[in-house]
Design an enzyme around this catalytic site. Structure first.
Site, PDB file in Angstrom:
ATOM      1  N   CYS A   8     -51.594  23.336  43.387  1.00 53.07           N
ATOM      2  CA  CYS A   8     -50.605  23.901  42.467  1.00 53.07           C
ATOM      3  C   CYS A   8     -50.587  23.015  41.219  1.00 53.07           C
ATOM      4  CB  CYS A   8     -49.235  24.049  43.117  1.00 53.07           C
ATOM      5  SG  CYS A   8     -48.356  22.518  43.500  1.00 53.07           S
ATOM      6  N   ARG A  14     -45.140  23.745  45.697  1.00 54.85           N
ATOM      7  CA  ARG A  14     -45.848  24.789  46.434  1.00 54.85           C
ATOM      8  C   ARG A  14     -46.980  24.282  47.316  1.00 54.85           C
ATOM      9  NH1 ARG A  14     -47.046  28.412  41.304  1.00 54.85           N
ATOM     10  NH2 ARG A  14     -47.116  26.318  40.417  1.00 54.85           N
ATOM     11  N   ASP A 125     -43.544  29.411  40.693  1.00 50.69           N
ATOM     12  CA  ASP A 125     -43.251  27.981  40.679  1.00 50.69           C
ATOM     13  C   ASP A 125     -41.739  27.781  40.645  1.00 50.69           C
ATOM     14  OD1 ASP A 125     -43.208  25.261  40.396  1.00 50.69           O
ATOM     15  OD2 ASP A 125     -44.429  25.222  38.570  1.00 50.69           O
TER      16      ASP A 125
END
Length: 159
Positions: A8, A14, A125
């Site tokens: 990520c 994440r 996100d």
């Protein structure tokens, strides 16, 4: 041994969540010694940090412990070290494919493409947002991890 890297932006929300969940799911199915799982970020500004507190709390609420994980930056050596590199959104996949060139293009994929109902979908996100956004991201990631582990088992990668 098969190896998977989750990627990520900063490796504090994440991708470490996906790493922790996948590791736990593989262990639960007796496959923890057959698949190496790691995570990294395209941005190195959080290197050495633990996952974001809200990510850890969302995971802990569902029985996953991310507290031992630490952020690191993706390096070009990762292209050789991992069989499968999963970007959490299309931007990550695009950047990784450009960086890796044709030689590594096929090993880079979008994380949720393993989930039949979420092919082509990015994990949003949650960084800098409220706990509810982290919970939503967690749910998507957990679903994606379960589908990924199922796919590994079906392909006998982990068996």
């Amino acid at each position: 041994m098969y190896s998977i890297l989750f990627v990520c932006t900063g490796n504090i929300c994440r991708s470490p969540t996906a790493e922790g969940i996948t590791r736990a799911m593989l262990e639960k199915r007796g496959l923890g010694d057959r698949v190496v799982v790691d995570s990294a970020g395209l941005y190195d500004g959080h290197a050495g940090e633990a996952p974001d507190l809200r990510a850890r709390m969302a995971a802990k609420a569902q029985g996953y412990d991310l507290s031992e994980l630490r952020a690191r930056a993706f390096t070009d050596r990762d292209f050789e070290a991992f069989d499968l590199i999963l970007g959490m959104d299309r931007g990550h996949v695009h950047d990784l494919r450009i960086r890796g060139g044709q030689a590594h293009r096929d090993r880079v994929r979008l994380f949720l493409d393993y989930t039949p109902d979420m092919k082509g979908v990015a994990v949003p996100d949650p960084y800098g947002r409220d706990a509810e956004e982290y919970r939503r991201a967690f749910e998507m990631i957990e679903t994606g991890c379960a589908a990924l582990v199922d796919a590994l088992v079906a392909a006998e990668v982990a068996g």
